[in-house]
Write an enzyme that holds these catalytic residues in place. Sequence first.
Site, mmCIF file in Angstrom:
data_model
loop_
_atom_site.group_PDB
_atom_site.id
_atom_site.type_symbol
_atom_site.label_atom_id
_atom_site.label_comp_id
_atom_site.label_asym_id
_atom_site.label_seq_id
_atom_site.Cartn_x
_atom_site.Cartn_y
_atom_site.Cartn_z
ATOM 1 N N SER A 68 -6.465 8.307 -15.816
ATOM 2 C CA SER A 68 -7.139 7.316 -14.994
ATOM 3 C C SER A 68 -6.113 6.367 -14.421
ATOM 4 O O SER A 68 -5.068 6.142 -15.020
ATOM 5 C CB SER A 68 -8.108 6.519 -15.856
ATOM 6 O OG SER A 68 -7.350 5.766 -16.780
ATOM 7 N N LYS A 69 -6.457 5.808 -13.258
ATOM 8 C CA LYS A 69 -5.455 4.979 -12.596
ATOM 9 C C LYS A 69 -5.254 3.648 -13.307
ATOM 10 O O LYS A 69 -4.322 2.924 -13.013
ATOM 11 C CB LYS A 69 -5.763 4.814 -11.114
ATOM 12 C CG LYS A 69 -6.969 4.012 -10.773
ATOM 13 C CD LYS A 69 -7.033 3.855 -9.259
ATOM 14 C CE LYS A 69 -8.324 3.177 -8.873
ATOM 15 N NZ LYS A 69 -8.824 3.507 -7.589
ATOM 16 N N ARG A 70 -6.116 3.337 -14.257
ATOM 17 C CA ARG A 70 -5.895 2.141 -15.060
ATOM 18 C C ARG A 70 -4.663 2.295 -15.941
ATOM 19 O O ARG A 70 -4.026 1.338 -16.328
ATOM 20 C CB ARG A 70 -7.092 1.866 -15.971
ATOM 21 C CG ARG A 70 -8.143 1.094 -15.271
ATOM 22 C CD ARG A 70 -9.391 0.931 -16.120
ATOM 23 N NE ARG A 70 -10.380 0.263 -15.309
ATOM 24 C CZ ARG A 70 -10.685 -1.034 -15.410
ATOM 25 N NH1 ARG A 70 -10.104 -1.792 -16.295
ATOM 26 N NH2 ARG A 70 -11.594 -1.568 -14.631
ATOM 27 N N ARG B 14 0.646 -4.847 -12.036
ATOM 28 C CA ARG B 14 0.457 -4.502 -13.457
ATOM 29 C C ARG B 14 1.677 -4.894 -14.279
ATOM 30 O O ARG B 14 1.563 -5.407 -15.382
ATOM 31 C CB ARG B 14 0.273 -3.005 -13.581
ATOM 32 C CG ARG B 14 -1.050 -2.590 -13.131
ATOM 33 C CD ARG B 14 -1.688 -1.823 -14.293
ATOM 34 N NE ARG B 14 -2.856 -1.191 -13.790
ATOM 35 C CZ ARG B 14 -2.884 0.074 -13.383
ATOM 36 N NH1 ARG B 14 -1.845 0.851 -13.539
ATOM 37 N NH2 ARG B 14 -3.971 0.570 -12.898
#
Length: 494
Positions: free
Chosen positions: A253-255, A469
């Site tokens: 997932s891109k998280r 991030r």
Amino acid sequence: MTEIRTRIAPSPTGDPHVGTAYIALFNRCFAHRHGGKFVLRIEDTDQVRSAEHSEEDILGALKWLGLDWDEGPDLAGDYGPYRQSERSAIYSDHIKILLAKGHAFHCFCSIDRLHQVRREQIENKQQPGYDGHCLQLSQDEIQSKLKSGDKHVIRMKIPRSGECAFNDLLRGEVRIAWEQIDMQVLIKSDGLPTYHFANVVDDHLMAISHVIRGEEWINSVPKHVLLYQYFEWEAPIFCHMPLLRNPDKSKLSKRKNPTSINYYLAMGYLPQAVTNYLGMMGWTMPSGEEKFSIDEMTSSIDLERISLGGPIFDIEKLDWLNGKYIREDLSDDEFVQRFSQWAFSSEKIAAIIPLLKQRVERFSDVANLAQFFISAEVQISVENFDHKSLSAEEMIRILQFSLWRLEGLNEWSRDGIEKCFQDLANKLGLKIRDFLFPLFVAITGNAISISVIESTAILGIDITRSRLRQAIAILGGVSKKAAKNLEKEFKALG
Ligand code: GLU
């Protein structure tokens, strides 16, 4: 023997995903191994979520990776059109066949009624799904409702007992109880087909022999198999590939991991290293060799040797492989050529130069000022975030909210980004100067630099996401609980 025909069928609803490239790679290798064709079909029946630039991005990203196709929306072919939005008449004709055979039915239930039924089913611990209410309507009732233009969908009939058994190339026989399968909508109230209906009709009409796709679709196979039976068509061979996973084994997932192919392009990976790495997901060459090209993979692909253990997409391993390609496959001249193409593409330079010109006094000032455009990360630590009035917590809020807003932008443009920052600053009651401070540090590596708005526009969402991030992590990160609170606050901002 029938011709082997495989396909990749992306929905143009977002960034080009590495998962799409992974599935495309196996489909392409398998078809070409057997002298067959690899088809690209655009599944854009979801008018609300489909975006034109997303289709372009997906085609561009697959081509960059060397995963080109034999038939598709941009090529001639005997089975077109290859874009579902151009095939509406085909679906209308085909739904008529199912209605005439009594395998599909009109459903006039309101959303409220469907919600109510669902609530009751959940309360009674029953499998949620359509309760068959409209199956009881008489032909006269149906005709009069249709005449008066009542809003409706068309659903498929599903047996209420027994099991559906089908074969998956990697798993053998799979059995799923019909009870678990909903009476799937085939045609939506806007007259357009759902994924399931269009996908089956097209796979048949495009003579697809093998459906090789992600594991997440395996529970849909009973509906698909039943549609093939209803039409009296032969079903293709199904092969559901294991899903790519983050190093912590959760679904990619891109998280947790960059999932857009554009990120790998923007970060300066070599396309052949990325495809090679995707080929290592669930697959090993019979020779055990880790470095192989698409052509080498094509000549030895054997779907039955794919391993079902969830393959881990690990960037560190990809970095290692990419480095190996750079050292072993690029001559110095090729390095210069590839590097300058990547770092100084005319598009990128055209955007950056006007910004630099305003600020430099000598050419020797350029490198310092512009290095963040061609570096993976910026060299920053918590000291860079020292600010007279903003706390670390407030800066995390600014960075996280900005990221969510930017991810929701329909179109990536300088003006769109500016509006998004300005609006958030207003809503958070902050002066724009203060609001932009942590963004400057996160994105350009410096509190005083080239306009952060222009820079964000040039870097693109993928690099921006990874910088924001990185900065959030440097500022102490966000616990699960804090993330939930932030999400609530963000939603409340509207
Ligand atoms: N449009 C579907 C997707 O986006 C295709 C799934 C399939 O291959 O059947 O993944």
